[in-house]
Design a protein around this motif. Sequence first.
Motif, PDB file in Angstrom:
ATOM      1  N   PRO A   1       6.265   6.149 -10.388  1.00 15.34           N
ATOM      2  CA  PRO A   1       5.318   5.268  -9.688  1.00 15.34           C
ATOM      3  C   PRO A   1       3.867   5.689  -9.931  1.00 15.34           C
ATOM      4  O   PRO A   1       3.537   6.879  -9.943  1.00 15.34           O
ATOM      5  CB  PRO A   1       5.721   5.429  -8.217  1.00 15.34           C
ATOM      6  CG  PRO A   1       7.174   5.799  -8.271  1.00 15.34           C
ATOM      7  CD  PRO A   1       7.294   6.680  -9.484  1.00 15.34           C
ATOM      8  N   GLU A   2       3.040   4.683 -10.106  1.00 13.37           N
ATOM      9  CA  GLU A   2       1.628   4.892 -10.418  1.00 13.37           C
ATOM     10  C   GLU A   2       0.912   5.789  -9.392  1.00 13.37           C
ATOM     11  O   GLU A   2       0.110   6.641  -9.799  1.00 13.37           O
ATOM     12  CB  GLU A   2       0.967   3.510 -10.520  1.00 13.37           C
ATOM     13  CG  GLU A   2      -0.340   3.473 -11.251  1.00 13.37           C
ATOM     14  CD  GLU A   2      -0.299   3.894 -12.717  1.00 13.37           C
ATOM     15  OE1 GLU A   2       0.790   4.170 -13.252  1.00 13.37           O
ATOM     16  OE2 GLU A   2      -1.379   3.967 -13.326  1.00 13.37           O
ATOM     17  N   PRO A   3       1.179   5.656  -8.091  1.00  8.35           N
ATOM     18  CA  PRO A   3       0.474   6.535  -7.137  1.00  8.35           C
ATOM     19  C   PRO A   3       0.767   8.020  -7.390  1.00  8.35           C
ATOM     20  O   PRO A   3      -0.122   8.857  -7.213  1.00  8.35           O
ATOM     21  CB  PRO A   3       1.027   6.094  -5.776  1.00  8.35           C
ATOM     22  CG  PRO A   3       1.488   4.687  -5.996  1.00  8.35           C
ATOM     23  CD  PRO A   3       2.013   4.637  -7.396  1.00  8.35           C
TER      24      PRO A   3
ATOM     25  N   ILE B   1      -1.235  -0.917  -9.186  1.00  9.69           N
ATOM     26  CA  ILE B   1      -2.386  -1.131 -10.057  1.00  9.69           C
ATOM     27  C   ILE B   1      -3.665  -0.465  -9.578  1.00  9.69           C
ATOM     28  O   ILE B   1      -4.275   0.315 -10.289  1.00  9.69           O
ATOM     29  CB  ILE B   1      -2.664  -2.657 -10.211  1.00  9.69           C
ATOM     30  CG1 ILE B   1      -1.426  -3.375 -10.751  1.00  9.69           C
ATOM     31  CG2 ILE B   1      -3.875  -2.882 -11.111  1.00  9.69           C
ATOM     32  CD1 ILE B   1      -1.202  -3.246 -12.240  1.00  9.69           C
ATOM     33  N   TRP B   2      -4.083  -0.754  -8.347  1.00  9.00           N
ATOM     34  CA  TRP B   2      -5.444  -0.386  -7.950  1.00  9.00           C
ATOM     35  C   TRP B   2      -5.501   0.863  -7.090  1.00  9.00           C
ATOM     36  O   TRP B   2      -4.865   0.940  -6.043  1.00  9.00           O
ATOM     37  CB  TRP B   2      -6.106  -1.540  -7.178  1.00  9.00           C
ATOM     38  CG  TRP B   2      -6.099  -2.813  -7.929  1.00  9.00           C
ATOM     39  CD1 TRP B   2      -5.412  -3.953  -7.604  1.00  9.00           C
ATOM     40  CD2 TRP B   2      -6.793  -3.096  -9.150  1.00  9.00           C
ATOM     41  NE1 TRP B   2      -5.656  -4.922  -8.549  1.00  9.00           N
ATOM     42  CE2 TRP B   2      -6.489  -4.430  -9.504  1.00  9.00           C
ATOM     43  CE3 TRP B   2      -7.648  -2.357  -9.971  1.00  9.00           C
ATOM     44  CZ2 TRP B   2      -7.008  -5.037 -10.644  1.00  9.00           C
ATOM     45  CZ3 TRP B   2      -8.150  -2.965 -11.107  1.00  9.00           C
ATOM     46  CH2 TRP B   2      -7.834  -4.284 -11.428  1.00  9.00           C
TER      47      TRP B   2
ATOM     48  N   ARG C   1       0.840  -1.204   0.000  1.00  9.73           N
ATOM     49  CA  ARG C   1       0.000   0.000   0.000  1.00  9.73           C
ATOM     50  C   ARG C   1       0.872   1.250   0.000  1.00  9.73           C
ATOM     51  O   ARG C   1       1.688   1.447   0.889  1.00  9.73           O
ATOM     52  CB  ARG C   1      -0.883   0.028   1.245  1.00  9.73           C
ATOM     53  CG  ARG C   1      -2.269  -0.524   1.034  1.00  9.73           C
ATOM     54  CD  ARG C   1      -2.268  -2.015   0.891  1.00  9.73           C
ATOM     55  NE  ARG C   1      -3.620  -2.566   0.950  1.00  9.73           N
ATOM     56  CZ  ARG C   1      -3.887  -3.836   0.788  1.00  9.73           C
ATOM     57  NH1 ARG C   1      -2.929  -4.695   0.511  1.00  9.73           N
ATOM     58  NH2 ARG C   1      -5.132  -4.266   0.862  1.00  9.73           N
ATOM     59  N   ILE C   2       0.651   2.085  -0.991  1.00  6.29           N
ATOM     60  CA  ILE C   2       1.442   3.300  -1.166  1.00  6.29           C
ATOM     61  C   ILE C   2       0.504   4.503  -1.263  1.00  6.29           C
ATOM     62  O   ILE C   2      -0.488   4.464  -1.979  1.00  6.29           O
ATOM     63  CB  ILE C   2       2.273   3.230  -2.467  1.00  6.29           C
ATOM     64  CG1 ILE C   2       3.202   2.009  -2.457  1.00  6.29           C
ATOM     65  CG2 ILE C   2       3.073   4.516  -2.668  1.00  6.29           C
ATOM     66  CD1 ILE C   2       3.878   1.742  -3.801  1.00  6.29           C
ATOM     67  N   LEU C   3       0.855   5.567  -0.541  1.00  3.82           N
ATOM     68  CA  LEU C   3       0.116   6.831  -0.686  1.00  3.82           C
ATOM     69  C   LEU C   3       0.999   7.813  -1.455  1.00  3.82           C
ATOM     70  O   LEU C   3       2.040   8.239  -0.950  1.00  3.82           O
ATOM     71  CB  LEU C   3      -0.241   7.404   0.694  1.00  3.82           C
ATOM     72  CG  LEU C   3      -1.004   8.735   0.669  1.00  3.82           C
ATOM     73  CD1 LEU C   3      -2.408   8.552   0.094  1.00  3.82           C
ATOM     74  CD2 LEU C   3      -1.080   9.345   2.072  1.00  3.82           C
ATOM     75  N   GLY C   4       0.600   8.142  -2.673  1.00  7.70           N
ATOM     76  CA  GLY C   4       1.327   9.126  -3.484  1.00  7.70           C
ATOM     77  C   GLY C   4       0.650  10.477  -3.366  1.00  7.70           C
ATOM     78  O   GLY C   4      -0.571  10.557  -3.464  1.00  7.70           O
TER      79      GLY C   4
END
Lengths: 196, 196
Positions: free
Chosen positions: A174-176, A37-38, A12-15
């Motif tokens: 990174p996606e986030p 991804i999600w 779990r990443i918070l961008g």
Amino acid sequence: VSRRFHIKDEIRILGIDDSALTGEKILIVGAFFRGGIWLDGVLSSYITRDGMDGTGTIISMVKASKHYPQVRVIMLDGITYGGFNPIDIRLLHGSTGIPVIVLMRKYPDLEMIAKAVTNLPHEKERMDIFKRAGDIMEVCTADPLNPVYIQCCGINFRDAARIVRSSSTRSNIPEPLRVAHLIATGIILGESRGKA
Amino acid sequence: VSRRFHIKDEIRILGIDDSALTGEKILIVGAFFRGGIWLDGVLSSYITRDGMDGTGTIISMVKASKHYPQVRVIMLDGITYGGFNPIDIRLLHGSTGIPVIVLMRKYPDLEMIAKAVTNLPHEKERMDIFKRAGDIMEVCTADPLNPVYIQCCGINFRDAARIVRSSSTRSNIPEPLRVAHLIATGIILGESRGKA
């Protein structure tokens, strides 16, 4: 001291990214991701343009979130938000207990930053925050011709680089962070544009 | 007359949702997706609570977007936005040339809608828009115990059902609508909540 920890693909990443400078109060957006991804949640708050409230606002936003217990890494897009509002990554890590990775598309020009900051109040405090952010490392993601640069706190460079690479599923960042940027610009400008 | 067309897995879909009712002007968000996976753009605009400007605002937002030529399907979360602001899907399709799919979590209670609308101006016009939206079909996605319901325009039910299923990659509703909802509530409430 950062400890090595197990990195799952679904980490779990918070961008967090900011929007364009259109007024005194600048929208910041947090995109809470599972793996690369999600999108599982969106946070938002406002900071003062060129102010000193960025660190406190992000800490409050993260700690107030229902996702707070799940966030394993916070990713920032540089360490200045809303113009020259500096984010103190040691304080952010210390207050939340969550490792922080700062991502930059280019190696930061500290001389230019120092020059810009001389025109603002709290000059010394701002420069101290920049210096405290620590060493900068190059990371290659999907596109080897476009490496990115990171600083980190609460996590070692090797683990941080692995997380940056594994979450860069759609581009070289990174996606986030890519998605937080799309949201912040899309809301403020009516349509998303540019790159995080 | 809807024509059958080739559906790629990476079909471009624009999902549109509104935010919570917190004032007179209601934020609507468009999430532009490639297949059921990648968010490639974010659009935003404002409509009047219980007003009649929803259809025109969505048409303008779509046609002004750089993604307009790529959008193959517009997905709506029901046909009322910002309270009882009705979206005329025949006009939306006719003006943009893009097929429209309306998705509902429950079979709509038309009697209840008719009752609510009697308290608002433009009662007949609103009811006409509801009626023009046409037949309702049940579609099963990943969760067979929670079917969804659709109406469509410019596309036949069979193709619409296939697109709904193929884009419902993360839950029982299509990803463009799930994400548009997260963004709209996250921006207006400070943190995303509930279901699209």
